[in-house]
Design a protein around this motif. Structure first.
Motif, PDB file in Angstrom:
ATOM      1  N   ASN A   1       6.492 -31.323  47.683  1.00 44.90           N
ATOM      2  CA  ASN A   1       6.348 -32.767  47.521  1.00 44.90           C
ATOM      3  C   ASN A   1       7.665 -33.510  47.459  1.00 44.90           C
ATOM      4  O   ASN A   1       7.731 -34.663  47.825  1.00 44.90           O
TER       5      ASN A   1
ATOM      6  N   ASN B   1       6.943 -33.798  51.691  1.00 41.28           N
ATOM      7  CA  ASN B   1       6.506 -35.170  51.428  1.00 41.28           C
ATOM      8  C   ASN B   1       7.598 -36.149  51.015  1.00 41.28           C
ATOM      9  O   ASN B   1       7.414 -37.345  51.113  1.00 41.28           O
TER      10      ASN B   1
ATOM     11  N   ARG C   1       6.958 -36.113  55.897  1.00 40.57           N
ATOM     12  CA  ARG C   1       6.453 -37.449  55.641  1.00 40.57           C
ATOM     13  C   ARG C   1       7.628 -38.402  55.756  1.00 40.57           C
ATOM     14  O   ARG C   1       8.518 -38.406  54.908  1.00 40.57           O
TER      15      ARG C   1
ATOM     16  N   LEU D   1      -0.106 -40.924  49.899  1.00 40.03           N
ATOM     17  CA  LEU D   1       0.868 -40.370  50.833  1.00 40.03           C
ATOM     18  C   LEU D   1       0.833 -41.135  52.151  1.00 40.03           C
ATOM     19  O   LEU D   1       1.851 -41.274  52.820  1.00 40.03           O
TER      20      LEU D   1
END
Lengths: 304, 810
Positions: B675, B701, B735, B780
């Motif tokens: 993450n 992420n 991401r 997200l």
């Protein structure tokens, strides 16, 4: 590969998997198979670590010190890729260091880790011969290693850049006595086994290595020659080996029958044993161990 | 300083004869364990002990030492004025018989002594368990240079333009050098040497473990603002001289080092050209000599010192502002031969006389090859820490917490430095001044520790007795620990401490319960040999890990293997104190094994995992999940170095960040969600096939939790310059809704758009990520308040055919 395993079992010695992983076919011989953990960690799993009597950390090899293992693309067949769980037909380079080992206490951690998985196994550390190889040996001992394997520059290799071969690190003739004497000074010579490799071609080479200070030797190319290798130097390519030895090609791999090959290697060891006995007899020694460190029995001949 | 002052100081050193053994071989530093703390209040030496003890396996008892800064004058038997103005000379007399002649020649002759005495110590060194070599007798002298001696020194060396203090410092260092050279030639007779000569600080070191220094010299109650400590692991020799142990001294600095230099000789030559010669034949010494040269003689600002030691390179260099590039380029060119090359991490303690502060610096080499963790806590007292292992930091805090509840056993924040970077420069500095503590990075940027507005404290009810309720309570408190990131930053450590304490209470109350009426079976170090098989597969073994050794046959990891062999499948393990190899040795076919980990676990957790499920309710350290083949690993925190190196499969979820080289050389089909972000070298040499055909991938992420506990984007999802280097398989799903990652950061991959298939592949993992960490997929997919389609938020880094990997013939 199978031939070597059969021969090792017959002679009650060991053969090593090399760094690619532990093929299933070797499992019946597992008590005689050393599994190697190299820097790419190919094929290394708790399962493979658990079944081996000796586990070898391959930090370097003599033919190309400072470089990792190289398996070039056209030998990375789908079967090989499956074993290594990589992408077929790509070259697989192992990194030059273990990324988790950048310091001696990391090395100790590394050994402790493997001992957690297999507490009974012996630990072997394979290194090349840098100028401080003696300190490496002592450091390894204190980190928990049982065997130190010095791999010198005369060794064969499946694939190595020309510039590396024989141009890097110390000749094995210097490295063995250096380590042997340093270990004696430290008072730990008999706590660790010193093995030499890299260009051990004959029984005489074995005797010389032991006289220089080793406890024993490890051979590679010699076994291949016993199987018929003609030393053409095409090992790194997929279909280059005319004798089907250094190949992963499924067709060429059929050229050697494992039992026939095993017998050839068994014969090799037998021949060496005979020769070594003769040498010991001539030298007046009763035991090969008595030869260790007897540099007085060696004479330097400068080629004449 | 006027022009040429530095030059004149260097020239003044010419009168000193270089040591005879210049060309002799020096000892190789190898590994070590290092730790440091800086606090707005003074801290007693005994708190350092536990963290040093827990780093035993990073040393081999061939050397250990500590240094302290910002001392308490009353404890030292002097006035505050003396502490502030005098130099504290500490001399180790290995041969007490030579003290008189040493004092005559080097101390009373040129120095004005305000106070001097022998350091207290235990009467018999054998009282210290395990200490084999008697430590030297140490004398402490509070002194200034005699006026007429200093006048003469200044005159002879034309140092009139310097501030008098600078000339005095130079004299002190030269005097020390002369004494050490004469009485401590490393290969001859070692009779005496100066341990330290700085102001408001001292160094002590022995042949032994570092905590034995504290024990032998009775420093348990000695207070200081800054402490550093070192456990040494040299790779040569049986008997070692204490002079070779760390810390090494500069003028007012002490340095400890974990790592190795490849270019010792080059640095020694560089120093020799400036009339500086190392005396103790260990490579570490040159690093503090360099620091002293740059700081005191050249007066470089700290930023330039760090650049000279650990240069900014590659992409990070390009991202610097133009003005910095110019000067950094000049620094790099000047210092190419004096930049230590090799894996290294330095911790430096310093009395900074210019700023009137005490500093603790942690500096990592550009390649980040040694482990390093920084931490900070504020709960009425501000404390900064740095160490080789997080568990050493936790041990220190735990020791403080036991005596003073203002300190919590876990820090508010932990982080790593990114070596040679444009972001933090690979260094962090804790400064203590006027009883306050600030944190800056290499560039002098202050690290915010601002606490947000008050929030109600988390209140946790006391545990009750029934088994059903035990399970409920476990779930409740575990959830508090796992979700602490959602709290304001100031509450997180408190919540973790409280919840852990409640959990521990529950666990420790288990032995009193009737075995037949509960699923939970407690065991610990004392009871371990009486462990028998579980009565059913649902039984849970609760293991109190404190007291188990870190490695070896009797380690906690081997104990768990034995328990598995007895039939145990469910483990709750707590009170980890940095022990290693948790979850190793379970072997294949361990699919029904589940392990929960509470506390400070050590390196190599889950390495070799092949089937089992491990949930770690805290951060993990280095070399975690290497060669993992199958199974599931959930980390409610950060991961350290070489996470999943050589992994072959399995699933992993990391709530926070991974450090350097995660998933390097991984193959097969590992599926990982991180993450946060990584330091660099993510997925180098990834060989994990085609993710859409069963291969492996990493979802990155790039988010974190702000001080309020809200999910926010990091400045960049990936700051490093080596993403997916030389990979031939696998993929990274990153991401990156604001498009901050660029092609220049790749090293042989390419950025593409996700296809529907890609999204269908990773969505289940993101959903599991949501379930575990409560990070909603919807959040997200949100950027700037707007929910976007997946292809506008995530980008894919995939492998391309690389010439170098396509099969070359030599």
């Amino acid at each position: 590969m199978l031939s070597r395993a059969i021969a090792a079992k017959t002679w009650q010695t060991f053969t090593s998997t090399g760094e690619g992983g532990y093929p299933e076919e070797l499992v019946p011989y597992k008590d005689h198979v050393i599994t190697q953990i190299a820097t790419g960690l190919f094929g290394v799993r708790e399962e493979t670590i658990s079944r081996a009597p000796i586990i070898e950390f391959k930090y370097a090899q003599g033919a190309k010190p400072g470089l990792g293992g190289h398996l070039l693309g056209d030998k990375n067949t789908p079967a090989v890729a499956r074993k290594r769980e990589a992408v077929p037909w790509t070259s697989l380079f192992s990194p030059f260091p273990f990324h988790s080992v950048y310091s001696v206490e990391d090395h100790k951690k590394h050994i402790d880790w493997v001992k957690t998985i297999n507490p009974e196994a012996l630990i072997s550390v394979k290194v090349s011969t840098p100028s401080d190889v003696d300190m490496v040996a002592v450091g390894s001992y204190y980190a928990g290693a049982n065997i130190i394997n010095l791999d010198g520059g005369y060794g064969g290799t499946g694939a190595a850049p020309e510039i590396a071969k024989k141009n890097i690190a110390m000749p094995i003739e210097y490295a063995i006595p250096k380590v042997h004497r340093f270990l004696i000074e430290e008072g730990i010579r008999d706590e660790i086994v010193l093995l030499a490799s890299g260009g051990i071609r004959t029984a005489d080479d074995t005797a010389k290595s032991i006289a220089l200070g080793a406890d024993g030797v490890i051979i590679g190319t010699s076994e291949l020659v016993a199987l018929g290798c003609v030393r053409c130097g095409n090992c790194e390519s997929g279909r280059g080996c005319p004798r089907g030895i250094a190949t992963t090609d499924p067709e060429l791999g059929q050229l050697i029958d494992p039992d026939w090959g095993a017998q050839r290697i068994i014969n090799l060891y037998a021949a060496w044993q005979k020769r070594l006995r003769l040498l010991l007899h001539r030298l007046g020694l009763k035991d090969i161990q008595a030869l260790r460190g007897r540099t007085d029995l060696l004479r330097y001949s400068d080629g004449r | 300083m006027a022009d040429r002052d530095g030059f004149r100081l260097i020239e003044s050193k010419k009168r000193l004869a270089p040591p005879e053994h210049r060309s002799r071989k020096h000892a190789m530093e190898g590994g070590c364990g290092v730790v440091g703390l800086a606090c707005s209040e003074q801290i007693s030496g005994r708190h350092l002990m536990q963290s040093l003890i827990q780093m035993h396996n990073r040393g081999n008892s061939k050397g250990g030492g500590v240094a302290a800064f910002g001392l308490n004058p009353a404890q030292l038997g002097v006035s505050p004025q003396i502490i502030e103005e005098d130099y504290i000379l500490q001399v180790a007399y290995l041969d007490p018989g030579c003290r008189e002649e040493v004092e005559t020649e080097f101390i009373f002759s040129c120095l004005e002594i305000d106070e001097h005495y022998r350091l207290p110590s235990l009467s018999d060194f054998r009282e210290v368990k395990g200490l084999e070599m008697e430590p030297p007798e140490v004398w402490r002298y509070f002194c200034r240079v005699r006026k007429e001696v200093l006048d003469h020194f200044i005159l002879t060396n034309s140092l009139e333009t310097l501030a008098r203090e600078k000339a005095e410092e130079e004299f002190i260092t030269q005097n020390t050098f002369a004494l050490n050279n004469k009485y401590y030639s490393s290969l001859g007779e070692k009779r005496a040497f100066i341990l330290s000569h700085g102001r408001n600080m001292f160094i002590l070191k022995i042949v032994g473990y570092a905590e034995q220094v504290i024990e032998y010299y009775q420093l348990e109650s000695l207070e200081a603002h800054v402490w550093i400590g070192h456990q040494r692991y040299p790779t040569k020799g049986r008997v070692w001289h204490p002079g070779g142990a760390h810390p090494f001294m500069g003028m007012n600095e002490a340095l400890v080092h974990n790592g190795d230099f490849a270019n010792y000789h080059s640095i020694a030559e560089f120093l020799a050209q400036r009339n500086i010669f190392p005396l103790f034949l260990t490579d570490t010494e040159v690093s503090v000599l360099l620091f002293d040269l740059f700081h005191r003689i050249y007066e470089y600002p700290l930023e330039y010192i760090i650049e000279a030691l650990a240069p900014t390179t590659e992409r990070d260099f390009h991202l610097l502002p133009e003005k910095k590039k110019k000067i950094y380029r000049a620094i790099q060119a000047s210092h190419i031969h004096s930049s230590p090359d090799g894996p290294w991490f330095f911790i430096i303690g310093q009395t900074n006389t210019r700023e009137k502060s005490f500093k603790l610096l942690g500096i990592t080499d550009t390649s980040m090859l040694r482990p390093q963790v920084f931490a900070f806590q504020e709960n009425g007292v501000r404390i900064g820490l740095v160490a080789s292992e997080k568990q050493a930091i936790d041990a220190l805090l735990r020791s403080l917490h036991a005596e003073d509840k203002r300190f919590l056993p876990y820090a508010d924040m932990y982080w790593n430095a990114r070596g040679g970077s444009h972001t933090d420069g690979g260094a962090f500095i804790f400064s203590v001044k006027d009883n306050d503590l600030t944190i800056t990075d290499k560039f002098g940027r202050r690290i915010s520790t601002k606490k947000e507005h008050d929030c109600p404290s988390v209140s946790l009810s006391a545990p009750k007795a029934q088994d059903r309720e035990i399970t409920e309570k476990l779930v409740e408190f575990t959830d508090v620990i796992d979700s602490r990131w959602r709290l304001p930053i100031k509450e997180r450590a408190k919540a973790l401490t409280a919840a852990e304490s409640h959990l521990n209470q529950i666990f420790l109350s288990l032995p009193e319960r009737d075995r037949t009426k509960t699923r939970y079976h407690y065991t610990d170090w004392e009871k371990k040999d009486t462990l028998d098989s579980p009565q059913s597969e649902q039984e849970i073994l609760v293991v109190n890990c404190v007291r188990f050794p870190s490695e070896g046959d009797r380690s906690i990891s081997r104990f768990m293997v034995k328990a598995l062999q007895l039939g145990w499948k469910n483990f709750i393990t707590f009170n980890w104190r940095g022990q290693r190899f948790c979850g190793c040795g379970l072997g294949p076919g361990s699919e029904d094994v589940r392990i929960d980990v509470f506390g400070s676990s050590g390196d190599y957790l889950g390495s070799g995992l092949d089937g089992a499920e491990i949930a770690v309710h805290e951060s993990v350290q280095d070399q975690v999940a290497q060669i993992m083949k199958s199974g599931k690993l959930v980390i409610y925190g950060d991961a350290g170095q070489t996470f999943m190196y050589g992994a072959k499969g399995g699933e992993a979820y990391v709530l926070g960040n991974a450090a350097g080289r995660p998933l390097i050389n991984a193959v097969g089909a590992p599926r990982v969600v991180i993450n946060g972000t990584c330091l660099d070298y993510l997925a180098e040499s990834f060989m994990a096939g085609n993710p859409l055909e069963g291969g492996g991938f990493v979802v990155l992420n790039g988010i974190t939790f702000n001080p309020k506990g809200e999910i926010v984007e990091l400045d960049s999802p990936y700051p490093g310059g080596n993403l997916f280097s030389l990979a031939s398989g696998g993929a990274i799903y990153i991401r990156d809704p604001f498009g901050r990652v660029e092609e220049g950061q790749l090293n042989g991959g390419r950025l593409t758009e996700l296809s529907d298939e890609d999204w269908a592949l990773i969505l289940p993992y993101l959903k599991e990520n949501e379930r575990l960490f409560k990070i909603p997929v919807k959040r997200l997919l949100t950027a700037n308040g707007e929910v976007l389609p997946f292809e506008k938020v995530y980008r894919k880094v995939e492998a391309v055919e690389l010439k170098i990997l396509a099969g070359i013939h030599y």
